[in-house]
Each structure stands twice: as structure tokens, then as C-alpha cells.
Design a protein around this motif. Sequence first.
Motif, PDB file in Angstrom:
ATOM      1  N   ASP A 111       0.834  -1.207   0.000  1.00  0.00           N
ATOM      2  CA  ASP A 111       0.000   0.000   0.000  1.00  0.00           C
ATOM      3  C   ASP A 111       0.871   1.261   0.000  1.00  0.00           C
ATOM      4  OD1 ASP A 111      -1.921   1.919   0.256  1.00  0.00           O
ATOM      5  OD2 ASP A 111      -2.882   1.046   2.024  1.00  0.00           O
ATOM      6  N   GLU A 112       0.687   2.113  -0.989  1.00  0.00           N
ATOM      7  CA  GLU A 112       1.480   3.334  -1.133  1.00  0.00           C
ATOM      8  C   GLU A 112       1.230   4.312   0.014  1.00  0.00           C
ATOM      9  OE1 GLU A 112       4.367   5.611  -2.743  1.00  0.00           O
ATOM     10  OE2 GLU A 112       3.740   3.626  -3.463  1.00  0.00           O
ATOM     11  N   HIS A 113       0.063   4.209   0.651  1.00  0.00           N
ATOM     12  CA  HIS A 113      -0.240   5.123   1.756  1.00  0.00           C
ATOM     13  C   HIS A 113       0.719   4.937   2.932  1.00  0.00           C
ATOM     14  CE1 HIS A 113      -4.128   5.181  -0.440  1.00  0.00           C
ATOM     15  NE2 HIS A 113      -4.125   6.457  -0.054  1.00  0.00           N
ATOM     16  N   LEU A 114       1.251   3.725   3.093  1.00  0.00           N
ATOM     17  CA  LEU A 114       2.220   3.494   4.168  1.00  0.00           C
ATOM     18  C   LEU A 114       3.480   4.329   3.952  1.00  0.00           C
ATOM     19  CD1 LEU A 114       1.899  -0.403   4.431  1.00  0.00           C
ATOM     20  CD2 LEU A 114       0.954   1.286   6.006  1.00  0.00           C
ATOM     21  N   TYR A 115       3.931   4.384   2.706  1.00  0.00           N
ATOM     22  CA  TYR A 115       5.125   5.178   2.391  1.00  0.00           C
ATOM     23  C   TYR A 115       4.848   6.667   2.528  1.00  0.00           C
ATOM     24  CZ  TYR A 115       7.139   0.888   0.489  1.00  0.00           C
ATOM     25  OH  TYR A 115       7.631  -0.387   0.342  1.00  0.00           O
ATOM     26  N   GLU A 116       3.663   7.089   2.106  1.00  0.00           N
ATOM     27  CA  GLU A 116       3.317   8.507   2.207  1.00  0.00           C
ATOM     28  C   GLU A 116       3.290   8.961   3.664  1.00  0.00           C
ATOM     29  OE1 GLU A 116      -0.328   9.072   0.157  1.00  0.00           O
ATOM     30  OE2 GLU A 116       0.517   8.639  -1.837  1.00  0.00           O
ATOM     31  N   ARG A 148      12.366   3.309   5.894  1.00  0.00           N
ATOM     32  CA  ARG A 148      11.169   2.782   5.218  1.00  0.00           C
ATOM     33  C   ARG A 148      11.424   1.371   4.694  1.00  0.00           C
ATOM     34  NH1 ARG A 148      11.291   7.912   2.698  1.00  0.00           N
ATOM     35  NH2 ARG A 148      11.744   6.940   0.675  1.00  0.00           N
ATOM     36  N   LEU A 149      12.638   1.151   4.191  1.00  0.00           N
ATOM     37  CA  LEU A 149      12.976  -0.185   3.679  1.00  0.00           C
ATOM     38  C   LEU A 149      12.947  -1.217   4.804  1.00  0.00           C
ATOM     39  CD1 LEU A 149      14.069  -1.958   1.319  1.00  0.00           C
ATOM     40  CD2 LEU A 149      16.367  -1.314   2.064  1.00  0.00           C
ATOM     41  N   ARG A 150      13.505  -0.844   5.955  1.00  0.00           N
ATOM     42  CA  ARG A 150      13.605  -1.781   7.065  1.00  0.00           C
ATOM     43  C   ARG A 150      12.288  -1.985   7.789  1.00  0.00           C
ATOM     44  NH1 ARG A 150      16.996   0.896   9.513  1.00  0.00           N
ATOM     45  NH2 ARG A 150      15.942   1.570  11.418  1.00  0.00           N
ATOM     46  N   ARG A 151      11.483  -0.928   7.902  1.00  0.00           N
ATOM     47  CA  ARG A 151      10.276  -1.001   8.723  1.00  0.00           C
ATOM     48  C   ARG A 151       8.990  -1.238   7.932  1.00  0.00           C
ATOM     49  NH1 ARG A 151      11.553  -2.065  13.918  1.00  0.00           N
ATOM     50  NH2 ARG A 151      13.211  -0.677  14.674  1.00  0.00           N
ATOM     51  N   ILE A 152       9.019  -0.952   6.633  1.00  0.00           N
ATOM     52  CA  ILE A 152       7.804  -1.115   5.825  1.00  0.00           C
ATOM     53  C   ILE A 152       8.006  -2.151   4.719  1.00  0.00           C
ATOM     54  CG2 ILE A 152       6.153   0.031   4.293  1.00  0.00           C
ATOM     55  CD1 ILE A 152       6.722   2.633   5.775  1.00  0.00           C
ATOM     56  N   THR A 153       9.019  -1.922   3.873  1.00  0.00           N
ATOM     57  CA  THR A 153       9.182  -2.760   2.685  1.00  0.00           C
ATOM     58  C   THR A 153       9.452  -4.220   3.035  1.00  0.00           C
ATOM     59  OG1 THR A 153      10.062  -0.846   1.489  1.00  0.00           O
ATOM     60  CG2 THR A 153      10.416  -3.013   0.507  1.00  0.00           C
ATOM     61  N   ALA A 192       4.931   7.585   6.111  1.00  0.00           N
ATOM     62  CA  ALA A 192       6.304   7.575   6.627  1.00  0.00           C
ATOM     63  C   ALA A 192       7.076   8.805   6.156  1.00  0.00           C
ATOM     64  CB  ALA A 192       7.004   6.296   6.178  1.00  0.00           C
ATOM     65  N   ARG A 193       6.861   9.216   4.908  1.00  0.00           N
ATOM     66  CA  ARG A 193       7.546  10.415   4.392  1.00  0.00           C
ATOM     67  C   ARG A 193       7.110  11.663   5.155  1.00  0.00           C
ATOM     68  NH1 ARG A 193       5.938   8.222  -0.661  1.00  0.00           N
ATOM     69  NH2 ARG A 193       7.605   7.035  -1.668  1.00  0.00           N
ATOM     70  N   ILE A 194       5.821  11.745   5.436  1.00  0.00           N
ATOM     71  CA  ILE A 194       5.308  12.891   6.191  1.00  0.00           C
ATOM     72  C   ILE A 194       5.962  12.959   7.575  1.00  0.00           C
ATOM     73  CG2 ILE A 194       3.255  13.833   7.312  1.00  0.00           C
ATOM     74  CD1 ILE A 194       1.649  12.719   4.903  1.00  0.00           C
ATOM     75  N   ASP A 195       6.208  11.775   8.165  1.00  0.00           N
ATOM     76  CA  ASP A 195       6.845  11.727   9.488  1.00  0.00           C
ATOM     77  C   ASP A 195       8.350  11.919   9.417  1.00  0.00           C
ATOM     78  OD1 ASP A 195       4.431  11.310  10.692  1.00  0.00           O
ATOM     79  OD2 ASP A 195       4.581   9.121  10.681  1.00  0.00           O
TER      80      ASP A 195
END
Length: 303
Positions: A194-199, A211-216, A201-204
Motif C-alpha cells: 500500500d502506497e499510503h504506508l510510504y506517504e 522505510r525499507l527496514r520497517r515497511i518494505t 512515513a515520508r510525512i513523518d
Amino acid sequence: MMVSQTKAKKSVWKRSLDARTALLYLLPSILLFSVFVFYPMFRTIYLSFFLTDQNGNAALFVGLENYTYLLESVAFRNSIKATFLFVLYTVPTGIIIALILALLANEKLKGIGFFRTIYSSTMGISVAASSVIWLFLFHPSIGMFNKLLNIFNLPQVEWLLDPTWALLSVSLSTIWLNTGFSFLILLGGLQNIDEHLYESARIDGASYWYRLRRITIPMLSPTLFFIVTISLINAFQTFGQIDILTKGGPSQSTNLIVYSIYKEAFVNYQFGTASAQAVFLFICILIVTILQFKLGERKVHYQ
């Protein structure tokens, strides 16, 4: 009371009808598996307890002597060592390379579709064709690798003729061949995140590596689990590259268990010991797969 009994009978009859219907749909698959999987498997286990004639028919019952012979055989122990080294060389390296390429190809850049096609192109090449290509690349006099070494004034390497380099050379060709499949599966997994997870994270203010370690990686873990399992099984079953590039040599350094089974059965006509090796290989793959599910699946994050 009578109504309750009638309903119970109808329920039992419906379940029985559903079971028969399900069995009817499964019948073609059951027949195919019986002919091409179950019968060969049980036939192999049966022959592993016998000495056989040149036609592969059981001739003399020897019990566990075939297995005892294998455990005492230096050549078979070398095959086991070569097989596990080959798996160690190819599986982690291939998956890491495929993951890096998938991360690059997942970026939204102009013309990235061309690179996705190039990275996955090895899927369309057969083992025989790719092995012939690598045979020319590894050639000691006209091969590209030795020409590159010449440019840098480095000593030439007998890639497929030196026991030190032969297994590494075959592993290199196998990694290249399998990268396309692993890349495509991993890319599909990345595009399902889901792209919203990255968005968010970027806002934070999260960095790329965070992001790679915690989301991807956590969201990709089911795909990685699948790729690791399939790659392990395929590595244990490698045959084509060995047959074309080295034929188990030099000095048995690339004589993997599958190629050892082939030589024992179709060159030496010892189907009993070949069947015992096949049973041993089956047990190895079964143990590795069970360990993979027991240990690896704990770290899989399902959405």
C-alpha cells in the motif's frame, strides 16, 4: 423428534453428496499425481532396497545395504558437500541480487519498463541455451572473462577445469539464470504494498533506509518466504547446468547429488543405489523445507 432425525439424515446425505462431487472434481489431479508423482516415488523407495539388473528390475533384496554403501562412500559424501555448497552460493546471493533489482525497478522513473523487461528476460531462456552461452564465456582461450583478466594483466583462470573455480562458475551461471524469476515475483510483491504506508512515513520524516527496514521488508516477507522456499528446492534439484558445463568434474567438484543419481542410474546401471540417493535427496529437501516453515514463517508478516 422425527423432524430432527429427518433433518440430520438430509444433512448427512448432503455432506456425502458434496464429498462425492469434490472427489469427482479432484479425480483428474489425483490420477495425474498418482501416475507422475506417487507411483515413481514409491517405486524409487522400493528399488532402494534391491540390487537391480540393467533394465531397472529388482533382482536381489539387500535391505539397507545400499544406504550403508552410500554413507561409507567418499564420492557420495563429496556430492553432499558440493550440493550444500552450491545451495549456499546460489540461494542467498540470487535472492539479494533479485531484491536489489526489484527495488530499483519499482521506482517510478521514465523508461523503467525497459529495465524491468531486461531484468526478467532470463525467464525466457532455457537451461540448455544459457549453459551453452556461459560455456563460451568461461572458455579458457576465447572466453570473455579471461579476456577481461588479460586487460588488467591478471592471470587467466581455468573456470570449468579448475576444481577450485568450477563450482563457483556453475553457481554464477545458475544465479544469472534464476534471477529473472525471483526478480519478477519480488517486483509483484513490492507493487502490492500500500502506497499510503510510504506517504505516511515520508510525512513523518522517515528516511529511505528506515522505510525499507520497517515497511518494505516486513510487507514483502510473504513473497520473500515463497522465493526462499522455491529457490532452495530448485537449487537441490539442479541438473542441466552441471550436465552441460562440467559433467560433474573436475575431480568430482561439481558432482551434485542429482547428477550423481543420473550417473549411477543411466551410466553405471545401478538403479538400486541411485534410488537410495534419490530417497536421501528427498529427505534432505523435506527437512530443509520443514525447517524453513518452522523457523522462517515466524518472521512472515501477513497483511
